[in-house]
Structure formats: C-alpha cells, structure tokens
Design a protein around this motif. Structure first.
Motif, PDB file in Angstrom:
ATOM      1  N   TRP A  93      -8.679   0.058   1.523  1.00 13.88           N
ATOM      2  CA  TRP A  93      -7.849  -1.075   1.951  1.00 13.88           C
ATOM      3  C   TRP A  93      -7.201  -0.779   3.300  1.00 13.88           C
ATOM      4  O   TRP A  93      -7.099  -1.667   4.155  1.00 13.88           O
ATOM      5  CB  TRP A  93      -6.766  -1.383   0.913  1.00 13.88           C
ATOM      6  N   GLN A  94      -6.734   0.442   3.480  1.00 15.73           N
ATOM      7  CA  GLN A  94      -6.132   0.804   4.762  1.00 15.73           C
ATOM      8  C   GLN A  94      -7.146   0.680   5.895  1.00 15.73           C
ATOM      9  O   GLN A  94      -6.818   0.211   6.988  1.00 15.73           O
ATOM     10  CB  GLN A  94      -5.583   2.232   4.706  1.00 15.73           C
ATOM     11  N   ASP A  96     -10.206   1.771  -3.762  1.00 21.02           N
ATOM     12  CA  ASP A  96      -9.362   2.887  -3.352  1.00 21.02           C
ATOM     13  C   ASP A  96      -8.396   2.454  -2.238  1.00 21.02           C
ATOM     14  O   ASP A  96      -8.758   1.680  -1.344  1.00 21.02           O
ATOM     15  CB  ASP A  96     -10.249   4.034  -2.865  1.00 21.02           C
ATOM     16  N   LYS A  97      -7.175   2.986  -2.307  1.00 25.16           N
ATOM     17  CA  LYS A  97      -6.152   2.668  -1.304  1.00 25.16           C
ATOM     18  C   LYS A  97      -6.660   2.896   0.118  1.00 25.16           C
ATOM     19  O   LYS A  97      -6.408   2.079   1.025  1.00 25.16           O
ATOM     20  CB  LYS A  97      -4.897   3.510  -1.564  1.00 25.16           C
ATOM     21  N   GLU A 110      -5.167   6.449  -5.283  1.00 26.96           N
ATOM     22  CA  GLU A 110      -5.001   5.422  -6.315  1.00 26.96           C
ATOM     23  C   GLU A 110      -5.837   4.198  -5.972  1.00 26.96           C
ATOM     24  O   GLU A 110      -6.055   3.873  -4.796  1.00 26.96           O
ATOM     25  CB  GLU A 110      -3.536   4.997  -6.434  1.00 26.96           C
ATOM     26  N   ASP A 134      -1.989   8.223  -2.436  1.00 30.32           N
ATOM     27  CA  ASP A 134      -3.333   8.401  -1.902  1.00 30.32           C
ATOM     28  C   ASP A 134      -4.297   8.661  -3.051  1.00 30.32           C
ATOM     29  O   ASP A 134      -4.014   9.459  -3.954  1.00 30.32           O
ATOM     30  CB  ASP A 134      -3.367   9.569  -0.915  1.00 30.32           C
ATOM     31  N   GLU A 139      -0.274  -5.394  -7.557  1.00 30.62           N
ATOM     32  CA  GLU A 139      -1.703  -5.722  -7.432  1.00 30.62           C
ATOM     33  C   GLU A 139      -1.920  -7.229  -7.406  1.00 30.62           C
ATOM     34  O   GLU A 139      -2.771  -7.738  -6.670  1.00 30.62           O
ATOM     35  CB  GLU A 139      -2.483  -5.102  -8.578  1.00 30.62           C
ATOM     36  N   LEU A 177       0.823  -1.213   0.000  1.00 37.16           N
ATOM     37  CA  LEU A 177       0.000   0.000   0.000  1.00 37.16           C
ATOM     38  C   LEU A 177       0.859   1.265   0.000  1.00 37.16           C
ATOM     39  O   LEU A 177       0.479   2.279  -0.600  1.00 37.16           O
ATOM     40  CB  LEU A 177      -0.937  -0.002   1.218  1.00 37.16           C
ATOM     41  N   ILE A 184      -6.355   0.077  -6.064  1.00 38.94           N
ATOM     42  CA  ILE A 184      -5.623  -1.191  -6.074  1.00 38.94           C
ATOM     43  C   ILE A 184      -6.671  -2.279  -6.233  1.00 38.94           C
ATOM     44  O   ILE A 184      -7.556  -2.448  -5.375  1.00 38.94           O
ATOM     45  CB  ILE A 184      -4.838  -1.407  -4.765  1.00 38.94           C
ATOM     46  N   PHE A 217       1.643   2.911  -3.381  1.00 41.42           N
ATOM     47  CA  PHE A 217       0.586   3.571  -4.138  1.00 41.42           C
ATOM     48  C   PHE A 217       0.304   4.937  -3.524  1.00 41.42           C
ATOM     49  O   PHE A 217       0.382   5.115  -2.305  1.00 41.42           O
ATOM     50  CB  PHE A 217      -0.690   2.730  -4.142  1.00 41.42           C
ATOM     51  N   LYS A 247       3.379  -1.662 -10.732  1.00 44.77           N
ATOM     52  CA  LYS A 247       2.080  -1.549 -10.052  1.00 44.77           C
ATOM     53  C   LYS A 247       1.214  -2.776 -10.348  1.00 44.77           C
ATOM     54  O   LYS A 247       0.501  -3.271  -9.472  1.00 44.77           O
ATOM     55  CB  LYS A 247       1.357  -0.275 -10.519  1.00 44.77           C
TER      56      LYS A 247
END
Length: 628
Positions: free
Chosen positions: A122-123, A118-119, A112, A110, A197, A105, A114, A108, A193
């Motif tokens: 995932w966070q 959206d990143k 973007e 902010d 992924e 993460l 994956i 990538f 990238k």
C-alpha cells in the motif's frame, strides 16, 4: 486526446505518480472542509461509492524532464513503466485522501496486512517506492523546490530528508497540512484495526474521481485559473503567482532567463507565505496584503470594488502586454522582476507592522505599532509601508506613527468623521513616497495639517460634544462610545509608565472580554448607593452612571457578584486589579463628585496625550447639571 473517466484511488494510482506544480497554491483546507470530507467517507455504505469531484491532470513526458533537476529522483520509475502527471485541479481532495491513508497505515506494523494486502504494498502504491539503497521516489507530492514538498515528506509522511533543514519555517500551507494530519489522528485514535480497514477501503475504493487528462494543446495555466475558481476559491495572490509564471513563458528572453524568473517568482511566493503565516495566531490575509501593496506600487483607484484585482489580472499582468510590439504599455522581464522584488521586501515589513513583537526596534517604536494595531490602521497601512520600504529613520518613523495614530483617534473617534475621510489622499501619498515624488517629512507635515489646520483640519471637538449628547439620549453615554476601550487602555498604559510597573492587563483581554465596569453600578439598589445619589433625578443618575469618570478598565472580566456591591467592597477587589483599578481603590468614597473629578482627570489626560484643548469639560462629560 483527453482521457475522461470515473475512477477510484486504486485505479488512479495504478503505476502513476503525481506532482503539484509550482504555480499551484499549497494545501488550503481547514476544519470545515475536513469535516465535510470525513462525513462523506463515513456515509459511504458497504460496497457503495461516493462521487468526490474532478481530478484534472496533465501528463509529464519523459523527454521533457530528462534534464530537469527536479525530476532526477523519479526517472527510474518512468523507466519502470510509470506515468507522471501534474495535478491541475483536485489537489486539495487528493492531498487530503493521501494524508488520511498515511495516518491509517501508520497504525499498522510493518509486515501487517490491510485488506489482504501487505502494508508495504500500500505504501508503494500511494506514498513512496524504494529500490535498494539507490532510489527513493514519492508517488504523490509537490515539486521539489516547493517548501511544502520537504514538509510533506518529513512531517506528514514521517520520512527522512536530507533537504528538510532548508525549509525550517512553517508556512500557512504547511500549517494546514499539519492540522489535517492531526485532525485524522484525532478521529482515528480509538478505532480498532477492523474499523481502520473499513475506512481504508472506503477511501481507496469508495471515493470516485472524475479523472480528466487535459489535451496537450490546451493552455494549462489558463485551465488552472478557470478550474480553481470552484470549491474553496483561490485568493487573488494565488492567481497572480500562476499568472506571472505563465507570463514568464511568453517573454522574449532565452530559456535561462525565463527559468531564473520562474524560480524567482517561486522564491518570492515562498517568502510571502512564510511572512503572512509567520505568526500562526495572527495569520495575515493574502489579498489584503496584495491590495495594500497595489495601492503603494500602482496607485489607488476606487472606481470599482475589486479595482486592484481587476487591474493586476485583467489589465496589467496579461499576455497582450507581454506580446505587444508597441513599447508603450509593454511589460517584460524588468517589470515583472521589479514587481516581485517589491512584494518580497514589502511582505516582511507588513509582517512586522502587524506583529511588532518581532520587530528589532526600540520599545517606543514597537509600542506605536501596537497602538495602531489596537486602534485600527485606517488608510495608513500603504503609506507607512511605503515610508519604511524607502528607508525612513527611527525618529521620523516615531513621528509618522504618532501623527497617524493621532489622526485616526481625533478625526474618527472624537470628531466622528466618515470612515473614508481622506483615504484617497493618504493612498496617493503612499504611491508618491514609493516613487520619490514626496518626502517623509512632507508626509508628516501633511498629516499634522489635516488634523489641526484652520482651513484643512478635520479635528472638531464640537462634533464630539454633539455625539456624546446623542449617546446619552439614545444609547448609554460614554459606555457606548466606540473609542472607549482604546482610550481607557491608553490611560492604563499611562499609569503603568508613570508608576514604572509591569503590565497588569493585556489588550487581548480588553478586546475579548467584558472588561469595562460601572463603578457606580447599573443596579444600584443597595442603601450605600441610594444615600450617595438620591438627591439627583433619574435622568441625572443615568448620566452619572454612563459618564466617563464612572467607567473603569478591569484586569479581568466583570464579576457579576461584585459589580453591584458597595464601593467599600469593590475597592478591596480593585486593589489587586489593573493600574486603573488600583488608582480608584485609593479613594475613600465614590459619589457624584468623584465621578466628575475622575472624569475631568481623564479629559486632562486626553488633552496631553493627543495635544488638544478641552474647554468645557463638564459639558463633554454630560454632567453640566453638577455644581462646581
């Protein structure tokens, strides 16, 4: 009832947050386990699955933690419908997965996407969630007071933490966390990238865990001990922490006392692992420390190979003793508290014993500790630990270290006694000193008597004469003596002090490299050597070759191009080497007479250094055939 199913990380982290409880060990994986994990991921085919192992958890109910300070930052998530869990088994695999996902993460920007998400989403799924400026909760991590918790937030996830300055010192476990992050950063540094992924999808959807939620009525501490004996085994020290926390819950004390003891246990183990891992280049073994402390605190028993762990975990720190109604043999708050207090004090001394460069003592004491680390401690570690814990003064400490080193060298390296000679006696002394049944003065006198006493002494030079003769017949004379490097290094230190100069060769160099050279070489085919040694028989030349006086400690590893050359060429190199090399370079020639002469000089040094008398020096050098 328990929930048991195969799940991906995407499914496992659906509206759940996880904490590694305080009785768990920290992150223990190293390079081998990380390589295996990485290979497993790479070997997952597109759309394939890989069974990763068991993930055992215990649900944490809101009503049980609503007044718990450690959970206050996370209660808002529980109000949003999240479930909280303690990880009982599988934390190493889960921690590794989260570290890898975080590394991906970070690559990538902010905003973007994956894998079409959206990143930030995932966070929020795997790492942390925020609500405006009011709350920030970590989805996965350690309990709040664990030093790994702040380290994980700050240095692994890269988040700011107001409490990070409370844990400035790395532990063995935080070092492992750092290594894991660097490991994956190295693996992914050239990945595109698209490749990132693919790996991200394999981790989140390709790894399958057997997600197992234990029954509420099961004893979670016993479950932890049982389950964590698989994979990379828990050390006895790690098991002991869990056991003591478990016993604290059984004490006949009020909740405040139990809570304080639990907090103290965590603090002690924090200290223990800080000092065991304080020098990352010399990480001290968990169980060897525990074993030596056990000898000092409880007394030595060698009836079985793992007597210390059997005693601690199966005989002493057991629920039966806590719950016993019989005062004899019962243990309670005081017994546990006194024990952990002793561990805390002892581990600091243990660190300094094995890392004397950190010791705030005069140079002479530091050097005596260095000598014991070079030579090997024999059975003296618990005894010296006990004497220092009891507050030995510096002058007695010097004498104790001196006598201990002399015993090891004269009894084992010279007299060739069995490695366990007098071990039980020294172990018993450690326990006696710790509980004030024996004074430090008595110990110092006892060690001296065990070396030299006519009736009890274990030093016997005649055994060394026989041993060296046997080495000449079967091996390589002094060159195969297991005390050679230590002895030559001690002579090097003597020359350094005598000349009042700086160190020219480190013990690490001596230990790791082939740093002892035959001055008269093993391949003595040049005319200069033939002319000097041809009057002696082949057997006599062999003895001259491997006699003590012909062996030289080098400042660097042997140079094969130089070691067979004539002495005139060698001495030019020696002029820029160790103090021992410089001393030899001052000689004009190198003949059998020089070998005998230097050998006698070295034995005279041995006499003075270890307070012994050597009568027939030529015989001990293996050179009885030489004329006066």
């Amino acid at each position: 009832m328990a929930n048991n199913q195969l799940s991906t990380l995407n499914e496992i982290f659906n509206n759940k947050l996880f904490r590694i409880p305080d009785y768990q060990r920290g992150y223990a994986w190293g390079e081998n386990q990380l390589e295996d994990f990485w290979d497993d991921i790479l070997n997952i085919k597109d759309g394939g699955k890989h069974y990763t192992g068991l993930l055992t958890v215990e649900q944490v109910h809101k009503e049980d933690i609503i007044n718990n300070e450690q959970w206050q930052e996370d209660l808002w998530l529980l109000e949003q419908g999240y479930k909280a869990y303690y990880i009982i088994d599988g934390q190493q695999r889960l921690t590794t997965s989260i570290i890898l996902l975080n590394v991906i993460l970070d690559k990538f920007e902010d905003g973007e996407d994956i894998n079409y998400t959206d990143k930030e989403k995932w966070q929020e799924t795997f790492l942390y969630r925020r609500y405006k400026d009011k709350f920030e909760s970590y989805i996965f991590g350690y309990e709040r007071d664990n030093p790994s918790n702040e380290y994980f937030k700050t240095y692994i996830l890269g988040q700011k933490s107001l409490q990070a300055d409370k844990f400035p010192t790395e532990t063995l476990y935080t070092s492992n966390l750092k290594y894991a992050k660097e490991f994956f950063e190295e693996k992914l540094k050239r990945s595109s990238k698209e490749e990132l992924e693919i790996i991200f999808n394999k981790v989140t959807n390709g790894l399958k865990f057997n997600f197992y939620e234990i029954d509420d009525e099961l004893d979670v501490y016993i479950t932890f001990e049982t389950m964590n004996n698989r994979g990379k085994p828990l050390s006895k020290l790690e098991l002991l922490k869990n056991r003591l926390i478990y016993l604290s819950t059984l004490l006949e004390e009020d909740d405040n006392v139990k809570s304080k003891l639990r907090k103290d246990i965590n603090e002690v183990w924090k200290t223990v692992y800080e000092y065991l891992g304080k020098n990352v280049d010399n990480v001290l073994d968990d169980d060897f420390f525990l074993y030596n402390h056990w000898i000092m605190y409880f007394g030595y028993n060698r009836k079985q190979s793992n007597a210390y762990s059997n005693f601690l975990l199966n005989e002493y720190f057991i629920s039966k003793r806590v719950l016993s109604k019989n005062k004899d043999g019962k243990i309670g708050y005081n017994e546990i508290n006194n024990y952990i207090d002793s561990l805390s004090k002892s581990v600091k001394i243990w660190h300094y014993m094995h890392n004397p460069q950190d010791l705030n003592k005069d140079d002479e004491i530091i050097e005596w500790f260095n000598k014991l680390n070079r030579l090997g401690w024999g059975a003296f570690e618990p005894l010296i630990l006990a004497c220092i814990v009891k507050g030995i003064d510096d002058e007695n400490l010097k004498e104790l270290l001196n006598n201990s080193e002399r015993f090891i060298f004269l009894v084992f390296r010279i007299s060739r006694r069995l490695a366990y000679t007098q071990n039980s006696n020294f172990f018993r002394m450690a326990n006696q000193v710790y509980f004030d049944y024996k004074t430090v003065d008595d110990v110092i006198k006892d060690i001296d008597n065990l070396i030299y006493s006519e009736n009890e002494g274990w030093y016997d030079l005649s055994r060394f004469v026989d041993y060296i003769e046997d080495q000449f017949k079967r091996e390589s004379g002094y060159y195969s003596w297991n005390g050679l490097k230590y002895f030559l290094y001690e002579y090097e230190m003597y020359l350094q002090d005598k000349n009042k100069e700086s160190i020219k060769v480190s013990w690490e160099t001596v230990k790791k490299q082939n740093s002892v050279e035959h001055i008269y070489p093993q391949e003595a085919s040049l005319k200069c050597w033939i002319n000097a040694f041809d009057k002696f028989s082949e057997r006599e030349r062999y003895r001259l070759l491997h006699s003590l006086g012909n062996l030289l400690l080098l400042s660097q590893a042997k140079n094969s191009k130089l070691q067979n050359k004539c002495f005139d060429s060698k001495k030019q190199k020696y002029k820029f080497g160790s103090h021992s090399e410089i001393e030899v370079s001052q000689r004009n020639t190198w003949t059998p007479n020089e070998i005998l002469e230097r050998g006698i000089e070295l034995l005279v040094f041995m006499e003075i250094r270890w307070d012994i008398k050597i009568e027939n020096k030529k015989e001990i050098l293996g050179l009885s055939f030489m004329e006066e």
